[in-house]
Design a protein around this motif. Structure first.
Motif, PDB file in Angstrom:
ATOM      1  N   THR A  82     -10.318  12.352  -6.043  1.00  0.00           N
ATOM      2  CA  THR A  82     -11.485  12.815  -5.120  1.00  0.00           C
ATOM      3  C   THR A  82     -12.459  11.290  -5.700  1.00  0.00           C
ATOM      4  O   THR A  82     -11.992  10.278  -4.598  1.00  0.00           O
ATOM      5  N   GLY A  83     -12.432  10.928  -6.226  1.00  0.00           N
ATOM      6  CA  GLY A  83     -13.879  10.197  -7.222  1.00  0.00           C
ATOM      7  C   GLY A  83     -12.126   8.766  -6.719  1.00  0.00           C
ATOM      8  O   GLY A  83     -12.599   7.482  -7.098  1.00  0.00           O
ATOM      9  N   SER A  84     -10.770   9.037  -7.498  1.00  0.00           N
ATOM     10  CA  SER A  84     -10.501   8.176  -8.194  1.00  0.00           C
ATOM     11  C   SER A  84     -10.062   7.502  -6.535  1.00  0.00           C
ATOM     12  O   SER A  84      -9.218   5.872  -6.593  1.00  0.00           O
ATOM     13  N   PHE A  85      -9.870   7.858  -5.726  1.00  0.00           N
ATOM     14  CA  PHE A  85      -9.868   7.940  -4.176  1.00  0.00           C
ATOM     15  C   PHE A  85     -10.528   6.729  -3.049  1.00  0.00           C
ATOM     16  O   PHE A  85     -10.313   5.625  -2.554  1.00  0.00           O
ATOM     17  N   TYR A  86     -11.944   7.379  -3.452  1.00  0.00           N
ATOM     18  CA  TYR A  86     -12.367   6.442  -3.034  1.00  0.00           C
ATOM     19  C   TYR A  86     -12.912   4.914  -4.517  1.00  0.00           C
ATOM     20  O   TYR A  86     -13.187   4.031  -3.825  1.00  0.00           O
ATOM     21  N   LYS A  87     -12.366   4.960  -5.179  1.00  0.00           N
ATOM     22  CA  LYS A  87     -12.224   4.102  -6.446  1.00  0.00           C
ATOM     23  C   LYS A  87     -11.736   3.071  -6.208  1.00  0.00           C
ATOM     24  O   LYS A  87     -11.893   1.867  -5.910  1.00  0.00           O
ATOM     25  N   ALA A  88     -10.694   3.244  -5.472  1.00  0.00           N
ATOM     26  CA  ALA A  88      -9.661   2.991  -5.221  1.00  0.00           C
ATOM     27  C   ALA A  88      -9.932   2.100  -3.809  1.00  0.00           C
ATOM     28  O   ALA A  88      -9.502   0.525  -3.851  1.00  0.00           O
ATOM     29  N   TYR A  89     -10.571   2.223  -2.974  1.00  0.00           N
ATOM     30  CA  TYR A  89     -10.845   1.830  -1.875  1.00  0.00           C
ATOM     31  C   TYR A  89     -12.191   0.740  -1.914  1.00  0.00           C
ATOM     32  O   TYR A  89     -11.724  -0.616  -1.589  1.00  0.00           O
ATOM     33  N   GLU A  90     -13.187   1.081  -3.459  1.00  0.00           N
ATOM     34  CA  GLU A  90     -13.798   0.222  -3.319  1.00  0.00           C
ATOM     35  C   GLU A  90     -13.537  -1.014  -4.141  1.00  0.00           C
ATOM     36  O   GLU A  90     -14.091  -2.314  -4.132  1.00  0.00           O
ATOM     37  N   THR A  91     -12.268  -0.893  -5.056  1.00  0.00           N
ATOM     38  CA  THR A  91     -12.094  -1.838  -5.340  1.00  0.00           C
ATOM     39  C   THR A  91     -10.862  -2.424  -4.559  1.00  0.00           C
ATOM     40  O   THR A  91      -9.908  -3.671  -5.432  1.00  0.00           O
ATOM     41  N   LYS A  92     -10.189  -2.316  -3.776  1.00  0.00           N
ATOM     42  CA  LYS A  92      -9.651  -2.853  -2.858  1.00  0.00           C
ATOM     43  C   LYS A  92      -8.166  -2.716  -3.409  1.00  0.00           C
ATOM     44  O   LYS A  92      -7.006  -4.095  -3.132  1.00  0.00           O
ATOM     45  N   LYS A  93      -7.491  -2.025  -3.829  1.00  0.00           N
ATOM     46  CA  LYS A  93      -5.919  -1.555  -4.163  1.00  0.00           C
ATOM     47  C   LYS A  93      -5.922  -0.771  -3.470  1.00  0.00           C
ATOM     48  O   LYS A  93      -5.578   1.128  -2.898  1.00  0.00           O
ATOM     49  N   PHE A  94      -5.479  -1.589  -2.375  1.00  0.00           N
ATOM     50  CA  PHE A  94      -4.873   0.070  -1.253  1.00  0.00           C
ATOM     51  C   PHE A  94      -3.887   0.361  -1.470  1.00  0.00           C
ATOM     52  O   PHE A  94      -3.611   1.582  -0.731  1.00  0.00           O
ATOM     53  N   ALA A  95      -2.690   0.365  -2.363  1.00  0.00           N
ATOM     54  CA  ALA A  95      -1.687   0.559  -2.790  1.00  0.00           C
ATOM     55  C   ALA A  95      -1.834   1.855  -3.665  1.00  0.00           C
ATOM     56  O   ALA A  95      -1.696   3.377  -3.103  1.00  0.00           O
ATOM     57  N   ASP A  96      -2.493   1.633  -4.153  1.00  0.00           N
ATOM     58  CA  ASP A  96      -3.538   2.970  -4.951  1.00  0.00           C
ATOM     59  C   ASP A  96      -4.029   3.883  -3.632  1.00  0.00           C
ATOM     60  O   ASP A  96      -4.103   5.349  -4.450  1.00  0.00           O
ATOM     61  N   TYR A 120      -8.916   2.815   7.833  1.00  0.00           N
ATOM     62  CA  TYR A 120      -9.659   1.856   7.540  1.00  0.00           C
ATOM     63  C   TYR A 120      -8.804   1.224   6.708  1.00  0.00           C
ATOM     64  O   TYR A 120      -9.424  -0.688   6.736  1.00  0.00           O
ATOM     65  N   GLY A 121      -8.162   2.001   4.973  1.00  0.00           N
ATOM     66  CA  GLY A 121      -7.488   1.185   5.023  1.00  0.00           C
ATOM     67  C   GLY A 121      -6.771  -0.140   5.169  1.00  0.00           C
ATOM     68  O   GLY A 121      -6.640  -1.530   3.784  1.00  0.00           O
ATOM     69  N   GLY A 122      -6.024   0.161   5.632  1.00  0.00           N
ATOM     70  CA  GLY A 122      -5.115  -0.321   6.358  1.00  0.00           C
ATOM     71  C   GLY A 122      -5.115  -1.207   6.998  1.00  0.00           C
ATOM     72  O   GLY A 122      -4.735  -2.743   7.077  1.00  0.00           O
ATOM     73  N   TYR A 123      -6.347  -1.873   7.499  1.00  0.00           N
ATOM     74  CA  TYR A 123      -6.512  -2.710   8.635  1.00  0.00           C
ATOM     75  C   TYR A 123      -7.107  -3.234   7.980  1.00  0.00           C
ATOM     76  O   TYR A 123      -7.000  -4.751   8.105  1.00  0.00           O
ATOM     77  N   ASP A 124      -8.287  -2.898   6.093  1.00  0.00           N
ATOM     78  CA  ASP A 124      -8.876  -3.846   5.716  1.00  0.00           C
ATOM     79  C   ASP A 124      -8.355  -4.271   4.554  1.00  0.00           C
ATOM     80  O   ASP A 124      -8.212  -5.223   4.754  1.00  0.00           O
ATOM     81  N   ALA A 125      -6.875  -4.138   4.603  1.00  0.00           N
ATOM     82  CA  ALA A 125      -5.753  -4.687   4.245  1.00  0.00           C
ATOM     83  C   ALA A 125      -5.233  -5.667   4.803  1.00  0.00           C
ATOM     84  O   ALA A 125      -5.322  -7.031   3.674  1.00  0.00           O
ATOM     85  N   MET A 126      -5.054  -5.531   5.299  1.00  0.00           N
ATOM     86  CA  MET A 126      -4.775  -6.966   6.681  1.00  0.00           C
ATOM     87  C   MET A 126      -5.278  -8.344   6.355  1.00  0.00           C
ATOM     88  O   MET A 126      -5.283  -8.984   6.622  1.00  0.00           O
ATOM     89  N   LEU A 127      -7.317  -7.282   6.820  1.00  0.00           N
ATOM     90  CA  LEU A 127      -7.545  -8.851   7.308  1.00  0.00           C
ATOM     91  C   LEU A 127      -8.218  -9.409   5.204  1.00  0.00           C
ATOM     92  O   LEU A 127      -8.242 -10.496   5.353  1.00  0.00           O
ATOM     93  N   GLN A 128      -8.232  -8.408   4.518  1.00  0.00           N
ATOM     94  CA  GLN A 128      -8.593  -9.090   2.842  1.00  0.00           C
ATOM     95  C   GLN A 128      -7.639 -10.141   2.736  1.00  0.00           C
ATOM     96  O   GLN A 128      -8.004 -11.010   1.921  1.00  0.00           O
ATOM     97  N   SER A 129      -6.332  -9.056   2.390  1.00  0.00           N
ATOM     98  CA  SER A 129      -5.148 -10.047   1.661  1.00  0.00           C
ATOM     99  C   SER A 129      -3.926 -10.280   2.598  1.00  0.00           C
ATOM    100  O   SER A 129      -2.830 -10.840   2.987  1.00  0.00           O
ATOM    101  N   LYS A 130      -4.273 -10.313   3.744  1.00  0.00           N
ATOM    102  CA  LYS A 130      -2.518 -10.712   5.290  1.00  0.00           C
ATOM    103  C   LYS A 130      -1.982  -9.615   4.766  1.00  0.00           C
ATOM    104  O   LYS A 130      -0.731  -9.475   5.267  1.00  0.00           O
ATOM    105  N   ASP A 131      -2.181  -8.687   3.936  1.00  0.00           N
ATOM    106  CA  ASP A 131      -1.043  -7.548   3.991  1.00  0.00           C
ATOM    107  C   ASP A 131      -1.176  -6.210   4.678  1.00  0.00           C
ATOM    108  O   ASP A 131      -1.931  -5.781   4.675  1.00  0.00           O
ATOM    109  N   GLN A 132       0.714  -6.469   5.359  1.00  0.00           N
ATOM    110  CA  GLN A 132       0.634  -5.953   6.602  1.00  0.00           C
ATOM    111  C   GLN A 132       1.583  -4.643   5.815  1.00  0.00           C
ATOM    112  O   GLN A 132       1.910  -4.166   7.231  1.00  0.00           O
TER     113      GLN A 132
END
Length: 200
Positions: A82-96, A120-132
């Motif tokens: 669970t901690g790794s999941f939230y850390k992945a979001y905070e560090t914007k490692k969307f694949a993780d 929200y992560g998928g939406y954020d990935a698109m905003l942050q790095s145009k990753d669709q």
């Protein structure tokens, strides 16, 4: 013929040695407990990761084990994941984020907190790095979040949102954004619903 016999014998011996070596490498329950306890009590991130991998091995090898120590190992593995999941979001490692999130959902398919963050992560990935690459999954999870909350399955924490109202607004908005190209009428309906909630 003699050479063939020697080859067969050598092959059998090699296989037997390999099997014996593998059997000797298998950890006992006590060895797992000791290593996990030692590694998880250090402050080194790499040690915590090793402890988590050992905990996963333990759970797979001893699935029926349910004593106090086994419960502690399962609890540690769950908290670490669970901690790794939230850390992945905070560090914007969307694949993780998506890899770990989907692992969690295998065990907890109605974990609304995880589902909404994947949406929200998928939406954020698109905003942050145009990753669709997460658009389809984000759309699926935004709809699933709404379904889960509509039937009363609400999380204790709506991170990254303030409350249920804001979460609902965002989920309708995200699903609208990702539906525009496919079905403009449906997208318009979702955008409209997003305005019916008290939110930013």
């Amino acid at each position: 013929m003699k050479k063939l016999l020697i080859f067969v014998v050598l092959t059998c011996l090699t296989t037997l040695i390999s099997i014996t070596a593998f059997a000797q490498k298998q950890k006992s329950k006590d060895e797992y407990l000791k290593e996990i306890a030692t590694l998880s009590n250090t402050k080194v991130p790499e040690d915590a990761e090793k402890a988590y991998q050992l905990a996963k091995e333990f759970i797979v090898r001893f699935p029926k084990e349910n004593n106090e120590n086994a419960k502690k190992i399962k609890d540690f593995a769950k908290r670490y994941r669970t901690g790794s999941f939230y850390k992945a979001y905070e560090t914007k490692k969307f694949a993780d984020l998506f890899t770990i999130g989907k692992e969690i959902l295998v065990d907890e398919p109605e974990n609304t907190a995880v589902v909404l963050l994947l949406a929200y992560g998928g939406y954020d990935a698109m905003l942050q790095s145009k990753d669709q690459s997460f658009v389809e999954e984000s759309l699926k999870y935004s709809k699933l979040t709404i379904e889960l909350m509509d039937k009363g399955n609400v999380p204790t924490d709506y991170f990254p949102f303030a409350n249920q109202q804001e979460t609902s607004a965002w989920m309708y908005y995200i699903s609208g954004i990702f539906t525009v190209q496919k079905d403009l009428k449906e997208a318009a309906g979702r955008f409209y619903k997003s305005t019916l909630y008290e939110s930013k």
